[in-house]
Structures are given as structure tokens and as C-alpha cells.
Design an enzyme around this catalytic site. Sequence first.
Site, PDB file in Angstrom:
ATOM      1  N   GLU A  87       0.323 -69.497  62.475  1.00  0.00           N
ATOM      2  CA  GLU A  87       0.872 -69.915  61.186  1.00  0.00           C
ATOM      3  C   GLU A  87       1.499 -68.737  60.451  1.00  0.00           C
ATOM      4  O   GLU A  87       2.633 -68.803  59.977  1.00  0.00           O
ATOM      5  CB  GLU A  87      -0.238 -70.533  60.329  1.00  0.00           C
ATOM      6  N   ASP A 128       5.570 -68.209  59.692  1.00  0.00           N
ATOM      7  CA  ASP A 128       6.079 -68.139  58.322  1.00  0.00           C
ATOM      8  C   ASP A 128       6.891 -66.866  58.091  1.00  0.00           C
ATOM      9  O   ASP A 128       8.021 -66.907  57.575  1.00  0.00           O
ATOM     10  CB  ASP A 128       4.916 -68.165  57.317  1.00  0.00           C
ATOM     11  N   SER A 133       5.104 -76.783  59.060  1.00  0.00           N
ATOM     12  CA  SER A 133       4.884 -75.385  58.681  1.00  0.00           C
ATOM     13  C   SER A 133       6.127 -74.527  58.851  1.00  0.00           C
ATOM     14  O   SER A 133       6.271 -73.515  58.186  1.00  0.00           O
ATOM     15  CB  SER A 133       3.787 -74.768  59.552  1.00  0.00           C
TER      16      SER A 133
END
Length: 517
Positions: free
Chosen positions: A237, A241, A436
Site C-alpha cells: 500500500e 501510494d 488504493s
Amino acid sequence: MSMSTARQSLWPIGKDAQYLGPHQGTEPIDVTVVMRRRGTHPTPAAWPHKPPCKREEFDAQWGADPADAEKIRGFAQQHGLTETGCELHRRVMHLRGTPQQLQQAFGVQLGSYQMPDGGPIKRGCHGKPTLPSDISSSVVAVLGLDQRPVARPHFRRLAAAAAATSYTPLQVGELYGFPSTADGAGQTVAIIELGGGYTASDFTQYMQSLGITKIPKVDVVSVAGGTSQPGGDADGEVMLDVEVIGALAQGASIAVYFAPNTDQGFYEAISQAAHDSTRNPSVISISWGGPEDSWASTTLAAMESALQDAVTLGVTVTAASGDSGSTDGESDGQQHVDYPSSSAYVLACGGTKLTGSGSKISGEVVWNELAKNEGATGGGVSAGFALPSWQASAKVPAGAKGSSGRGVPDVAGNADPETGYQVRVGGQDQVIGGTSAVAPLWAALIARFNQQLGQNVGDVHEALYGIGTKAFHDITKGNNGAFKAASGWDACTGWGSPKGQALLTALSSLKGSSGAG
């Protein structure tokens, strides 16, 4: 096996935990008391008519009242609690006490809870904290008594057996026509992380592999005891990002706020990022969330107040709408949306399956791989938040029991792991998808807009809903379970994926027509 079991067993949330008995620990606990703001509710900065509130004006108008802080201080002293900090502009007072002191002060019972699958034992709070009547109206929430996780990350790794197309973020940006005249220079993009860790060497190697020589600056910020801890699954994650934003807003600085996955941690991360006068982010990207009905009402009230602070200060907040279709991974067979994407202060980001090359899209449909247990875009109708005025003409369908509510998502972008993003995590090249990826994609685009427009767009909902389909790739094929794609806005992909330059042109023309300068 439910559509979401495989993915979400890694990320249980508080309501999945089993009560074991009273909390036995004696270690002091730090809590955050969130105070009400003085004055009436502030108006979010909305492009182009309502410019951001200046920080010093915000503090005087919308911070906490010193008289409220004094009342809470007296209460804390009566119960032997220690004040460890107070920030009136953020409306928080930090208190420390033993479990016994806190139980007595707030009228709650602390328990031990076993997370599923033999996971860790967490402290939980039974009952809603209560305060004397002369103080209760001054307090929005008491956070930190409960350690149970409130959110899960919305990313999905490509299954090893899946045949797939994958893209670098640069390729996705080209397909979506990101404006070439801006790179995010002068902007800071904040990222909220509730787990995982950031590895600078991976980021540097990744950027170099894309041919990017000027590596964006990345600040790691520790919030409420949270730290960057590489080596776990959530690294996927974090690096997704940072790498999506780094590639698509190469001129921007990045600040990653690491907080514990608790109500206190999530609130503090958003609040601290919004009020960070040192880094001064103009966009906050959030790829974590949980079903609306899993949140305590006071926690939601606190979170909403932090998000309202952000948009009043001209900070745009993007959030992933979830990866488990129209149920948001719940097992009751009902429709659910994910929070914080369901907040009206947040630009909710749904997911598509994208095919194309160069600047030409050959196909784009709703992301739905539920048949393969590979997830689908979240989307639907909020059961907790009313239909916002800017969504009134979007034909949002009725929610549960025919109710009217905020429709999710607002916008979309490539999210299917089978058309996922090439990233680098833990020294390995991987392909990752999920909504995400869409929150940082839009955060990078907003940073470019802010640079080019010379002003933060802030709460951009009203502008986007006014602009409509002409600046979006309208997704009209597919479904996310209960909801189907349609012309215009829909509860799978919102308005669709961006036509970046067209959207910038439309926002620029709004600025011109309003006389804003």
C-alpha cells in the site's frame, strides 16, 4: 468463500474481534479529547468561488474555545489524568491515565479482544465515553481507549496465475491526458498510512527505472506513536501510494503520515496533515477505510470535523472507495459504502479496468473481478450521510430501504489488478491494483491543477459535478454487484476516469467566469 474473504482476512477490523474478558493491563493510556469548534460550521473552500481560509483566521474562528479547554482540564485533574498536550487550533487535548483512571473518568469498560485467525490481542472499549453535563457539549469524541483497527488498505496484488496487462503510472497518466504543462511543482501531497513502511531505496530505484532523474522529496511523519515499519504486507500500500504520486507529480514534495490503525491514529493523521503549517499539503490521499456501519458515531463525528478542517483550509482529500464491490465486504448481503470515501468532504475514487496504449484508450469498463475472487470497485449510497446539494441532479439511486444519501464514488481510474500498476516493493517489481491506486492518481492530478491554476481547488465537488461528462471518460459498461454503469454519473465509477487536460481547461474557465484571481 465470500468474494472478499481471501483479501480481507488479512485486514480484520474491530467488529470482527472476539471479547476475551476485562482488560488486565496497567500501562498508562494516551487519549485524544476532540473538542467542538467555536463559531458555526466553516464553509469548505470550493473552486473557484470560495478561496481557502488562511490558517491564522481559521485558528481564531474555528479552533477550540479556551474556556472549553479549561473545563476539560479541571475534569482531568479531578480524575488524576495528566495533560500531555493541547492544540487549540486542531481542537485536541491529549490526556494520559491508567486504565482504572480512564474507566472511572469516562464511564467505560476496557476489554481484551482477540483478532480473528489468531491475530494479536487488542484493547477495546465497551460503551460510549460519558462526561458530566457541563462538559459533554464541549467534547466531540474521546479517542484512543480502543486499540482495535478501524480500516483496511484498498489494494490488491495480481494473482500469480492471472494473465494481465500492466502499466507504469506514467503510461496511465498519458492515457488519461494528464496536463503536460504542470508537474506539481510547489505542491506537497500528503499520504495517510495506517501500517506498512516506506523504503527510500525502492523509491529511488523505481523512479530511476522510469527515467526520472530528479527524485521527489519524501518526508516520513510519525503520528500518535505510529512509525514507518517496512517488512509487512501493507508495504504494498505504502509504496503504491508514494510511487504513483512520485511518478505523476514529479515536481511535488510528498509527506507520508504514519499512524496506528485506530480511531485515534486515523483522526490524528488527517488532522495533523490538514494543519501542518510546515509542509503545508494541498492534497491528502487516503487509501484506507472500513464499512460505514463499522464506525462508532462519535468517531465519525471527529473524523468529519477533521475532514471539514482540511477542505476549509483548501486541502483536497481523495479516498479509495473500496475493493469489495457494492457490499464493501460485509457478509449480510446488503449494500454498504466505505468510509471515509462516503464523506461529502472527500473526493471518492472508484475503479475501472483500463486497456489502451500511448494516449489512446481502447476500452474501459467497471472493475469487477468478483467471479475470480479478485475484487471490484466499491460504490453505492451512504446510509449515514445525506445527499449533498452538488449531487442533487446526479440521479443518485435510492439507498437501503429507499433512503436518499450521498452517492459514492465521485470519480474513477484504473484499478483492476489485471490492468494494474507496475511498482517496486521490498526490492521486487510487482503489479498492484485496487482503488488504493486511484486515490493517489487523483491526488497527483489535483496537485498539477493547483500548480497550474495558482490556487488550491479545495473541495472540488461542485465544480466537477457542474462540468460533468465532457471532461471524463464516461464508463457505461459493467457493474459492481448491486449497481450498474450508466451514462453520466453512476454508483460504480462516478463521472468516470479523467480527461486530464480537458478537466484543467474546464476548471480554468470556471475561474475566469467567476472573476476569481
